[in-house]
Design a protein around this motif. Structure first.
Motif, short mmCIF file in Angstrom:
data_model
loop_
_atom_site.label_atom_id
_atom_site.label_comp_id
_atom_site.label_asym_id
_atom_site.label_seq_id
_atom_site.Cartn_x
_atom_site.Cartn_y
_atom_site.Cartn_z
N ASP A 87 -19.02 49.68 9.94
CA ASP A 87 -17.87 50.59 10.07
C ASP A 87 -16.69 49.70 10.51
OD1 ASP A 87 -18.82 49.87 12.29
OD2 ASP A 87 -18.51 52.07 13.36
N SER A 88 -16.91 48.23 10.40
CA SER A 88 -15.83 47.30 10.79
C SER A 88 -14.74 47.29 9.87
CB SER A 88 -16.56 45.82 10.47
OG SER A 88 -15.50 45.03 11.08
N ASP A 89 -13.55 47.25 10.54
CA ASP A 89 -12.28 47.29 9.77
C ASP A 89 -11.62 45.78 9.20
OD1 ASP A 89 -11.68 45.99 12.13
OD2 ASP A 89 -9.79 47.17 12.40
N LEU A 90 -12.69 44.95 9.40
CA LEU A 90 -12.33 43.37 8.80
C LEU A 90 -12.84 43.43 7.46
CD1 LEU A 90 -13.70 41.43 11.77
CD2 LEU A 90 -11.40 41.83 11.30
N THR A 91 -12.07 42.42 6.67
CA THR A 91 -12.55 42.13 5.48
C THR A 91 -13.28 41.07 5.21
OG1 THR A 91 -10.45 42.93 4.88
CG2 THR A 91 -11.43 41.49 3.17
N PHE A 92 -14.57 40.70 4.52
CA PHE A 92 -15.35 39.93 4.61
C PHE A 92 -15.55 39.12 3.30
CE2 PHE A 92 -16.71 42.72 7.70
CZ PHE A 92 -16.76 41.97 8.69
N ARG A 93 -15.98 38.06 3.08
CA ARG A 93 -15.64 37.20 1.75
C ARG A 93 -17.15 36.07 1.77
NH1 ARG A 93 -12.73 32.51 0.83
NH2 ARG A 93 -11.57 32.84 2.56
N VAL A 94 -17.76 36.10 0.81
CA VAL A 94 -18.88 35.11 0.79
C VAL A 94 -18.05 33.62 0.48
CG1 VAL A 94 -20.94 34.59 -0.29
CG2 VAL A 94 -20.50 36.80 0.34
N ILE A 95 -18.20 32.70 1.12
CA ILE A 95 -17.71 31.68 0.82
C ILE A 95 -18.64 30.72 0.14
CG2 ILE A 95 -16.78 29.33 1.75
CD1 ILE A 95 -15.63 30.88 3.93
N GLU A 96 -19.88 30.60 0.57
CA GLU A 96 -20.99 29.82 0.10
C GLU A 96 -22.27 30.59 0.17
OE1 GLU A 96 -23.02 26.24 2.31
OE2 GLU A 96 -21.18 25.62 1.33
N ARG A 97 -22.95 30.54 -0.95
CA ARG A 97 -24.42 30.93 -1.06
C ARG A 97 -25.47 29.94 -0.91
NH1 ARG A 97 -21.87 34.66 -4.05
NH2 ARG A 97 -22.56 36.92 -3.82
N PRO A 98 -26.72 30.06 -0.15
CA PRO A 98 -27.69 28.98 -0.17
C PRO A 98 -28.02 28.82 -1.75
CG PRO A 98 -28.54 31.04 1.12
CD PRO A 98 -27.02 31.36 0.22
N ARG A 99 -28.27 27.63 -1.76
CA ARG A 99 -28.24 26.96 -3.26
C ARG A 99 -29.99 26.62 -3.53
NH1 ARG A 99 -25.30 23.56 -0.32
NH2 ARG A 99 -26.91 22.09 -0.02
N VAL A 100 -30.31 26.85 -4.61
CA VAL A 100 -31.75 26.69 -5.12
C VAL A 100 -32.09 25.37 -4.67
CG1 VAL A 100 -33.57 26.69 -7.12
CG2 VAL A 100 -31.53 28.34 -7.07
N GLY A 101 -33.60 25.58 -4.07
CA GLY A 101 -34.08 24.35 -3.74
C GLY A 101 -33.74 24.25 -2.05
N GLN A 102 -32.97 24.82 -1.36
CA GLN A 102 -32.80 24.99 0.14
C GLN A 102 -33.88 25.63 0.70
OE1 GLN A 102 -28.74 26.12 0.83
NE2 GLN A 102 -28.58 24.18 1.85
N VAL A 103 -34.10 25.69 1.97
CA VAL A 103 -35.36 26.29 2.45
C VAL A 103 -34.87 26.84 3.85
CG1 VAL A 103 -37.58 26.05 3.30
CG2 VAL A 103 -37.14 24.89 1.52
N ARG A 104 -35.00 28.23 3.85
CA ARG A 104 -34.85 28.92 5.06
C ARG A 104 -35.82 28.80 6.23
NH1 ARG A 104 -34.02 33.00 1.66
NH2 ARG A 104 -31.69 33.34 0.84
N VAL A 105 -35.74 28.47 7.45
CA VAL A 105 -36.53 28.69 8.64
C VAL A 105 -36.35 30.14 9.24
CG1 VAL A 105 -37.55 27.87 10.85
CG2 VAL A 105 -36.82 26.41 8.85
#
Length: 158
Positions: A87-105
């Protein structure tokens, strides 16, 4: 994009910018500038939580952005994270997605998953995990399917 689209489309580890649409005030107005900076910024998506219903309260779906760590001499003193509901009134934008090959912990926290670190490759992720010492953390590879999901259910990602 709206907060609900961030929940639906953006993968963990994405860099998300948020704004309220107001112009940045001049630096001489320190209180106004501080208030503006609280509603305009960038953070890494570290957690998504579905709606929760409890006997005494109900919380809407939300997500958490990690905005930064502050410290000295390699020691983190303060971690800044902000949580936003759909319900946030802010506007969001994806600047960068994780790249293929990166690994999440990642680590399971209750029924949710929290991103602890986003590494460039598996070797770097294993090294970070060995140094950080999280006993319940696991590694997740970033897949091409996840990165290529720019449109989900007819909703476009910005």
């Amino acid at each position: 994009m709206s907060a609900s689209l961030v929940l639906d489309i953006a993968p963990l580890g994405s860099l998300i910018a948020y704004a309220d649409g107001e112009p940045k005030p001049p630096a001489r107005f320190t209180k106004k500038l501080a208030a503006w900076e609280r509603r305009n910024g960038v953070g890494r998506l570290v957690r998504k939580e579905p709606a929760r219903e409890r006997p005494t309260y109900t919380s809407p779906p939300c997500f958490t952005l990690h905005e930064g760590n502050f410290g000295q001499g390699g020691i983190i003193l303060v971690t800044v994270m902000r949580t936003y509901g759909i319900d946030s009134d802010l506007t969001f934008r994806v600047i960068e997605r994780p790249r293929v090959g990166q690994v999440r912990v990642v680590q399971d926290i209750g029924d949710n998953v929290e991103l602890l670190h986003l590494a460039e490759n598996r070797e770097a992720a294993e090294l970070w995990l060995a140094k950080a010492g999280y006993s319940r953390a696991r590694l997740e590879d970033v897949t091409a399917d996840e990165v290529g999901a720019d449109v989900v259910e007819g909703r476009a990602a910005a």
